[in-house]
Design a protein around this motif. Structure first.
Motif, PDB file in Angstrom:
ATOM      1  N   ALA A  45       0.854  -1.189   0.000  1.00 17.19           N
ATOM      2  CA  ALA A  45       0.000   0.000   0.000  1.00 17.19           C
ATOM      3  C   ALA A  45       0.890   1.239   0.000  1.00 17.19           C
ATOM      4  O   ALA A  45       2.081   1.180   0.333  1.00 17.19           O
ATOM      5  N   LYS A  46       0.310   2.362  -0.323  1.00 11.48           N
ATOM      6  CA  LYS A  46       1.076   3.601  -0.352  1.00 11.48           C
ATOM      7  C   LYS A  46       1.593   3.955   1.045  1.00 11.48           C
ATOM      8  O   LYS A  46       2.630   4.582   1.184  1.00 11.48           O
ATOM      9  N   ALA A  47       0.885   3.517   2.067  1.00  7.53           N
ATOM     10  CA  ALA A  47       1.342   3.720   3.447  1.00  7.53           C
ATOM     11  C   ALA A  47       2.690   3.030   3.666  1.00  7.53           C
ATOM     12  O   ALA A  47       3.580   3.583   4.322  1.00  7.53           O
ATOM     13  N   ASP A  48       2.842   1.839   3.125  1.00  7.08           N
ATOM     14  CA  ASP A  48       4.113   1.109   3.241  1.00  7.08           C
ATOM     15  C   ASP A  48       5.232   1.854   2.517  1.00  7.08           C
ATOM     16  O   ASP A  48       6.365   1.923   2.994  1.00  7.08           O
ATOM     17  N   LEU A  49       4.891   2.416   1.387  1.00  4.12           N
ATOM     18  CA  LEU A  49       5.854   3.194   0.614  1.00  4.12           C
ATOM     19  C   LEU A  49       6.279   4.432   1.395  1.00  4.12           C
ATOM     20  O   LEU A  49       7.474   4.744   1.466  1.00  4.12           O
ATOM     21  N   SER A  50       5.335   5.133   2.008  1.00  2.00           N
ATOM     22  CA  SER A  50       5.684   6.349   2.748  1.00  2.00           C
ATOM     23  C   SER A  50       6.631   6.032   3.906  1.00  2.00           C
ATOM     24  O   SER A  50       7.587   6.769   4.154  1.00  2.00           O
ATOM     25  N   PHE A  51       6.387   4.929   4.592  1.00  2.00           N
ATOM     26  CA  PHE A  51       7.266   4.553   5.701  1.00  2.00           C
ATOM     27  C   PHE A  51       8.659   4.203   5.186  1.00  2.00           C
ATOM     28  O   PHE A  51       9.674   4.662   5.736  1.00  2.00           O
ATOM     29  N   ALA A  52       8.735   3.413   4.131  1.00  2.00           N
ATOM     30  CA  ALA A  52      10.034   3.023   3.570  1.00  2.00           C
ATOM     31  C   ALA A  52      10.806   4.246   3.077  1.00  2.00           C
ATOM     32  O   ALA A  52      12.028   4.338   3.277  1.00  2.00           O
ATOM     33  N   SER A 103       5.728  16.355   5.348  1.00  2.00           N
ATOM     34  CA  SER A 103       5.150  17.154   6.434  1.00  2.00           C
ATOM     35  C   SER A 103       3.904  17.903   5.985  1.00  2.00           C
ATOM     36  O   SER A 103       2.965  18.055   6.759  1.00  2.00           O
ATOM     37  N   VAL A 104       3.907  18.364   4.753  1.00  2.00           N
ATOM     38  CA  VAL A 104       2.755  19.141   4.285  1.00  2.00           C
ATOM     39  C   VAL A 104       1.570  18.265   3.887  1.00  2.00           C
ATOM     40  O   VAL A 104       0.489  18.786   3.634  1.00  2.00           O
ATOM     41  N   THR A 105       1.761  16.946   3.861  1.00  2.00           N
ATOM     42  CA  THR A 105       0.646  16.043   3.547  1.00  2.00           C
ATOM     43  C   THR A 105       0.412  15.050   4.673  1.00  2.00           C
ATOM     44  O   THR A 105       0.068  13.900   4.434  1.00  2.00           O
ATOM     45  N   GLN A 106       0.574  15.499   5.905  1.00  2.00           N
ATOM     46  CA  GLN A 106       0.503  14.596   7.054  1.00  2.00           C
ATOM     47  C   GLN A 106      -0.816  13.850   7.173  1.00  2.00           C
ATOM     48  O   GLN A 106      -0.833  12.723   7.647  1.00  2.00           O
ATOM     49  N   THR A 107      -1.910  14.431   6.761  1.00  2.00           N
ATOM     50  CA  THR A 107      -3.204  13.769   6.925  1.00  2.00           C
ATOM     51  C   THR A 107      -3.287  12.479   6.111  1.00  2.00           C
ATOM     52  O   THR A 107      -4.086  11.611   6.443  1.00  2.00           O
ATOM     53  N   ALA A 108      -2.469  12.356   5.086  1.00  2.00           N
ATOM     54  CA  ALA A 108      -2.491  11.162   4.245  1.00  2.00           C
ATOM     55  C   ALA A 108      -1.542  10.076   4.733  1.00  2.00           C
ATOM     56  O   ALA A 108      -1.519   8.986   4.174  1.00  2.00           O
ATOM     57  N   LEU A 109      -0.756  10.356   5.766  1.00  2.00           N
ATOM     58  CA  LEU A 109       0.274   9.411   6.206  1.00  2.00           C
ATOM     59  C   LEU A 109      -0.210   8.552   7.371  1.00  2.00           C
ATOM     60  O   LEU A 109      -0.899   9.049   8.267  1.00  2.00           O
ATOM     61  N   PRO A 110       0.194   7.286   7.386  1.00  2.00           N
ATOM     62  CA  PRO A 110      -0.145   6.424   8.525  1.00  2.00           C
ATOM     63  C   PRO A 110       0.709   6.778   9.750  1.00  2.00           C
ATOM     64  O   PRO A 110       1.727   7.467   9.635  1.00  2.00           O
ATOM     65  N   LYS A 111       0.291   6.271  10.893  1.00  2.00           N
ATOM     66  CA  LYS A 111       0.982   6.578  12.152  1.00  2.00           C
ATOM     67  C   LYS A 111       2.466   6.206  12.118  1.00  2.00           C
ATOM     68  O   LYS A 111       3.310   6.931  12.639  1.00  2.00           O
TER      69      LYS A 111
END
Length: 186
Positions: A45-52, A103-111
């Motif tokens: 998922a894109k959440a996994d991508l953001s963390f990586a 930082s500017v798209t924090q609402t889209a990021l998982p915890k």
């Protein structure tokens, strides 16, 4: 280069230039010349991508800061090299560093990604605090009164400088915004 790292490289470039919400897995697949399912193999998922992305960026950035510390004995030189990292990431007002873009798209990021972003900021602020403490000791930074507060302010200043430059697509906005930090260096 392996596919996972190629995808991370391309995703970082997209996020820095378009924002994290400004690209899709289809965009990644097209840029890498693979199927969208192959992107999902590496990042379900894109959440996994953001963390990586943030995990890798934090490690690479901290390596750069440690290299600056090792190469530059004086606080003023360290601060100027730090500013140069953000200047380069701004790419003349065409881009943002990954931490600012996320930082500017924090609402889209998982915890988990938000926690990694917070850890990045904590690490960089701690490094900056040591620079300001050194500046007090070696006298190469003017008017240092509270190194911790100065570190927070410097971080906000460089991140804000990137946003201002990006909004105007004008590198001179970045320089004007960080001018007070540059002027403190002897």
């Amino acid at each position: 280069m392996d596919t996972r790292n190629e995808l991370l490289d391309q995703a970082e470039e997209f996020a820095r230039r378009r924002g994290f919400d400004g690209f899709s897995f289809a965009d990644l697949a097209n840029s890498a010349g693979i199927r969208k399912a192959s992107v999902h193999y590496h990042f379900p998922a894109k959440a996994d991508l953001s963390f990586a992305l943030m995990e890798r960026y934090r490690a690479v950035f901290m390596d750069k800061l440690h290299a600056i510390s090792a190469a530059e004995p004086m606080a003023s030189a360290r601060l100027l090299q730090f500013l140069n990292l953000y200047r380069q990431a701004s790419d003349g007002g065409r881009s943002l560093c990954l931490c600012v873009a996320l930082s500017v798209t924090q609402t889209a990021l998982p915890k988990a990604s938000l926690a990694e972003l917070a850890a990045f900021h904590g690490d960089v602020i701690a490094w900056l605090e040591t620079v300001f403490r050194l500046g007090q000791a070696d006298g190469t930074l003017r008017h240092v009164s509270n190194p911790r507060a100065e570190a927070h302010a410097a971080m906000a200043q460089v991140e804000g400088a990137q946003i201002v430059a990006r909004a105007a697509q004008d590198a001179s906005r970045f320089e004007a915004t960080i001018g007070t930090l540059v002027a403190r260096s002897l």
